[in-house]
Design a protein around this motif. Structure first.
Motif, PDB file in Angstrom:
ATOM      1  N   GLU A  54     -39.833 -23.750  52.308  1.00 11.66           N
ATOM      2  CA  GLU A  54     -40.543 -22.879  51.371  1.00 11.66           C
ATOM      3  C   GLU A  54     -41.890 -22.451  51.945  1.00 11.66           C
ATOM      4  O   GLU A  54     -42.309 -21.306  51.773  1.00 11.66           O
ATOM      5  N   VAL A  55     -42.560 -23.363  52.621  1.00  9.37           N
ATOM      6  CA  VAL A  55     -43.822 -23.020  53.285  1.00  9.37           C
ATOM      7  C   VAL A  55     -43.568 -21.968  54.357  1.00  9.37           C
ATOM      8  O   VAL A  55     -44.316 -20.998  54.490  1.00  9.37           O
ATOM      9  N   SER A  56     -42.499 -22.139  55.138  1.00  8.85           N
ATOM     10  CA  SER A  56     -42.157 -21.183  56.190  1.00  8.85           C
ATOM     11  C   SER A  56     -41.906 -19.792  55.601  1.00  8.85           C
ATOM     12  O   SER A  56     -42.365 -18.787  56.145  1.00  8.85           O
ATOM     13  N   ALA A  57     -41.207 -19.737  54.487  1.00 11.08           N
ATOM     14  CA  ALA A  57     -40.957 -18.441  53.831  1.00 11.08           C
ATOM     15  C   ALA A  57     -42.265 -17.819  53.354  1.00 11.08           C
ATOM     16  O   ALA A  57     -42.461 -16.595  53.473  1.00 11.08           O
ATOM     17  N   ALA A  58     -43.181 -18.644  52.853  1.00  8.20           N
ATOM     18  CA  ALA A  58     -44.481 -18.125  52.407  1.00  8.20           C
ATOM     19  C   ALA A  58     -45.293 -17.599  53.591  1.00  8.20           C
ATOM     20  O   ALA A  58     -45.994 -16.589  53.465  1.00  8.20           O
ATOM     21  N   ILE A  59     -45.196 -18.254  54.740  1.00  5.45           N
ATOM     22  CA  ILE A  59     -45.890 -17.786  55.949  1.00  5.45           C
ATOM     23  C   ILE A  59     -45.378 -16.397  56.327  1.00  5.45           C
ATOM     24  O   ILE A  59     -46.152 -15.483  56.603  1.00  5.45           O
ATOM     25  N   ASP A  60     -44.053 -16.222  56.333  1.00  2.08           N
ATOM     26  CA  ASP A  60     -43.480 -14.918  56.671  1.00  2.08           C
ATOM     27  C   ASP A  60     -43.870 -13.856  55.649  1.00  2.08           C
ATOM     28  O   ASP A  60     -44.166 -12.718  56.015  1.00  2.08           O
ATOM     29  N   ASP A  61     -43.867 -14.213  54.358  1.00  2.00           N
ATOM     30  CA  ASP A  61     -44.238 -13.249  53.313  1.00  2.00           C
ATOM     31  C   ASP A  61     -45.689 -12.806  53.444  1.00  2.00           C
ATOM     32  O   ASP A  61     -46.031 -11.662  53.179  1.00  2.00           O
ATOM     33  N   THR A  62     -46.560 -13.732  53.865  1.00  3.80           N
ATOM     34  CA  THR A  62     -47.992 -13.449  53.933  1.00  3.80           C
ATOM     35  C   THR A  62     -48.396 -12.779  55.237  1.00  3.80           C
ATOM     36  O   THR A  62     -49.160 -11.812  55.242  1.00  3.80           O
ATOM     37  N   MET A  63     -47.913 -13.289  56.369  1.00  2.74           N
ATOM     38  CA  MET A  63     -48.390 -12.826  57.678  1.00  2.74           C
ATOM     39  C   MET A  63     -47.316 -12.160  58.526  1.00  2.74           C
ATOM     40  O   MET A  63     -47.603 -11.690  59.619  1.00  2.74           O
ATOM     41  N   GLY A  64     -46.082 -12.125  58.062  1.00  2.00           N
ATOM     42  CA  GLY A  64     -44.983 -11.602  58.867  1.00  2.00           C
ATOM     43  C   GLY A  64     -44.996 -10.095  58.995  1.00  2.00           C
ATOM     44  O   GLY A  64     -45.553  -9.381  58.171  1.00  2.00           O
ATOM     45  N   GLU A  65     -44.385  -9.631  60.073  1.00  2.00           N
ATOM     46  CA  GLU A  65     -44.212  -8.199  60.286  1.00  2.00           C
ATOM     47  C   GLU A  65     -42.883  -7.954  60.974  1.00  2.00           C
ATOM     48  O   GLU A  65     -42.270  -8.869  61.525  1.00  2.00           O
TER      49      GLU A  65
END
Length: 140
Positions: free
Chosen positions: A16-27
């Protein structure tokens, strides 16, 4: 009280943390696998197997010791130190249908820059970190 009350275990929480990282900083990126070109030949990209996914792009700061001697004595460098940055991509484990390997190409859609994976590292939980070198920019 837990940070992730709906999580059954720490691995689920880390995903879930990994998904939040992608949602916040991913491109958006395009990852292209490569196959061996044979002994002493460059790898051959396989664009028909390319996928579009989300990754986090970072440029981590790094200090490089220059010169042949590379000697340091009590905090004083006899060789010059150069500050630079190392480009790194970070992926969620679930974002790739195959293992990320050395030589694979990553195109950063925002800039068109193309990178080659030099050192993929798996954390065995939720993320893949890949050090890369820049190959160039897309002509289009």
């Amino acid at each position: 009280m837990t940070l992730f009350p709906e999580a059954n275990d720490w691995r689920t929480g880390m995903q879930e943390v990994s998904a939040a990282i992608d949602d916040t900083m991913g491109e958006a990126v395009i990852v292209t696998p490569v196959r061996s070109g044979g002994v002493n030949f460059p790898t051959v990209p396989e664009p028909e197997r390319s996928i579009s996914t989300t990754a986090v792009f970072m440029a981590k700061p790094e200090t490089v010791v220059m010169g042949d001697n590379k000697i340091h004595a009590r905090g004083h460098a006899l060789s010059p130190l150069i500050s630079t940055s190392v480009p790194v991509f970070s992926f969620d484990h679930k974002s790739l249908p195959w293992p990320l390997k050395q030589g694979y190409r990553i195109k950063l859609c925002r800039t068109g820059a193309v990178y080659e994976v030099t050192d993929p590292k798996y954390d065995s939980v939720a993320r893949i970190e890949a050090k890369v070198v820049q190959l160039g920019r897309d002509a289009t």
